[in-house]
Scaffold this active site. Structure first.
Site, PDB file in Angstrom:
ATOM      1  NE  ARG A  75      -0.551   2.939   6.770  1.00 57.58           N
ATOM      2  CZ  ARG A  75      -1.753   3.281   6.274  1.00 57.58           C
ATOM      3  NH1 ARG A  75      -2.300   4.395   6.640  1.00 57.58           N
ATOM      4  NH2 ARG A  75      -2.408   2.481   5.460  1.00 57.58           N
ATOM      5  CB  THR A  76       5.456   0.275   4.255  1.00 55.91           C
ATOM      6  OG1 THR A  76       4.615  -0.098   5.352  1.00 55.91           O
ATOM      7  CG2 THR A  76       6.826  -0.322   4.430  1.00 55.91           C
ATOM      8  CE  LYS A 103       4.635  -7.554 -20.686  1.00 55.92           C
ATOM      9  NZ  LYS A 103       5.812  -6.995 -21.351  1.00 55.92           N
ATOM     10  NE  ARG A 125       4.064  -4.083   2.588  1.00 58.06           N
ATOM     11  CZ  ARG A 125       3.261  -3.352   3.364  1.00 58.06           C
ATOM     12  NH1 ARG A 125       2.043  -3.040   2.973  1.00 58.06           N
ATOM     13  NH2 ARG A 125       3.669  -2.932   4.531  1.00 58.06           N
ATOM     14  CG  HIS A 153       5.602  -4.635   8.528  1.00 61.55           C
ATOM     15  ND1 HIS A 153       6.627  -3.876   8.002  1.00 61.55           N
ATOM     16  CD2 HIS A 153       4.446  -3.987   8.198  1.00 61.55           C
ATOM     17  CE1 HIS A 153       6.114  -2.817   7.390  1.00 61.55           C
ATOM     18  NE2 HIS A 153       4.797  -2.867   7.488  1.00 61.55           N
TER      19      HIS A 153
HETATM   20  N1   CP Z   1       1.561  -0.249   8.418  1.00 59.23           N
HETATM   21  C1   CP Z   1       1.628  -0.576   7.105  1.00 59.23           C
HETATM   22  O1   CP Z   1       2.368  -1.480   6.715  1.00 59.23           O
HETATM   23  O2   CP Z   1       0.832   0.180   6.292  1.00 59.23           O
HETATM   24  P1   CP Z   1       0.826   0.061   4.705  1.00 59.23           P
HETATM   25  O3   CP Z   1       0.212  -1.279   4.356  1.00 59.23           O
HETATM   26  O4   CP Z   1      -0.005   1.219   4.216  1.00 59.23           O
HETATM   27  O5   CP Z   1       2.237   0.133   4.227  1.00 59.23           O
END
Ligand code: CP
Length: 329
Positions: A75-76, A103, A125, A153
């Site tokens: 999603r993100t 590496k 991320r 988040h």
């Molecule tokens: N909600 C969320 O962070 O989903 P993803 O891990 O798929 O990005």
């Protein structure tokens, strides 16, 4: 008369006067209520772009955004990419499996090398809590936290907030239950910080092994003994995924036992207000923390969350870029 060239000091002054006076989005902690409202209101203005036949404006034309995802995401990652495309930014995607980090190159070296190619923003991320803060300290680009370890988040909490505001008409004075694996959840942490800014009351529930020590004080939440107690009379029920990838030893006896005690079913949902909404950040473990008929039921706003995620990420990219006008309809 020729305009004075913009210096680092004049850019800092401009930022202080801007509606969103931050260079980075690293977390919800540290934002004010006004900052959150600015992002949500900007996202409302962005929503219309996704309804057009040509879903694109020129706002970030010529800007380069690096999406650096060192942890799995559906999603993100896709949502940021869609948001960047809608604003005409140039996106570059890196993943650890395809990068020189595999590496042995450090995160800082990788990102410094990428920064030498002059990106404007980095969306990160990472499994390590604090990784975006570390990079923000060392890089010139704007840094957006797309989830760091079990810390924060922020864009998830913002998309949750706009979803709640659209469903309930407000964010003030609501009762919200956040249930499941609280200890490993950056979503729970960011949501608790955000909802507190609006005077909403947050309750949490989950197995004792998944409840961080001092949760009540650290997050300003009420810890409930059972799921039914947490859900009693609330406006919003937010279920969380069990994050097996962040656990050492087993933290609950079996999936069946977890679902029996902490899974949201229609029976448990009866304890909430009649018009309570059901949320989940995804990915869902159907039949574990949430029953399929609840996930797909008429109280569920789970797909609205995903849709709103694009508008929120467009708003964050736009506000951090310093672009001057919200694109008109
Ligand atoms: N909600 C969320 O962070 O989903 P993803 O891990 O798929 O990005």
């Amino acid at each position: 008369m020729q305009a004075e060239p913009r210096t680092a000091e004049s850019r800092d002054d401009e930022r202080e006067r801007a509606p969103f006076p931050h260079k980075h989005l690293l977390g919800i902690e540290g934002l004010t209520r006004r900052h959150v409202e600015t992002i949500l209101d900007t996202a409302e203005a962005m929503r219309g772009i996704s309804d057009r036949r040509i879903k694109k404006v020129q706002t970030l034309r010529g800007r380069m955004v690096v999406n650096a995802f060192f942890e799995n995401s559906t999603r993100t990652r896709i949502s940021f990419e869609v948001a960047e495309k809608r604003l005409s930014a140039d996106s570059v995607n890196i993943q650890v499996s395809g990068s020189a980090m595999a590496k042995g190159e450090t995160l800082l070296d990788t990102l410094r090398n990428i920064e030498a190619m002059r990106p404007d923003m980095v969306v990160l991320r990472h499994w390590c809590s604090g990784a975006p803060h570390f990079l923000a300290h060392h890089l010139q680009s704007n840094v957006i936290n797309a989830g760091d370890g079990n810390h924060e988040h922020p864009t998830q909490a913002l998309l949750d907030a706009i979803t709640i505001r659209r469903a309930k008409g407000r964010l003030d004075g609501l009762d919200v239950a956040i249930c499941g694996d609280i200890a490993h959840s950056r979503v729970a942490r960011s949501n608790a910080h955000l909802l507190r800014l609006f005077g909403s009351r947050v309750r949490v529930s989950g197995p004792g092994t998944m409840m961080p020590r001092g949760a009540a004080e650290a997050l300003g939440v009420r810890v409930c003994r059972s799921l039914a107690e947490a859900v009693e009379g609330v406006d919003v029920v937010m279920m969380l995924r069990i994050q097996k990838e962040r656990m050492g030893a087993d933290m609950y006896p079996s999936d069946r036992e977890y679902a029996r005690q902490f899974g949201l079913t229609r029976e448990v949902l009866r304890h909430a207000k009649r018009d309570a909404i059901v949320m989940h950040p995804g990915p869902m473990n159907r039949g574990l923390e949430i029953a399929p008929d609840v996930a797909d039921g008429d109280r569920s706003v789970i797909l609205d969350q995903v849709e709103n995620g694009v508008a929120i990420r467009m708003a964050v990219l736009y506000l951090l870029s310093g672009a001057s006008e919200v694109p008109a309809e």
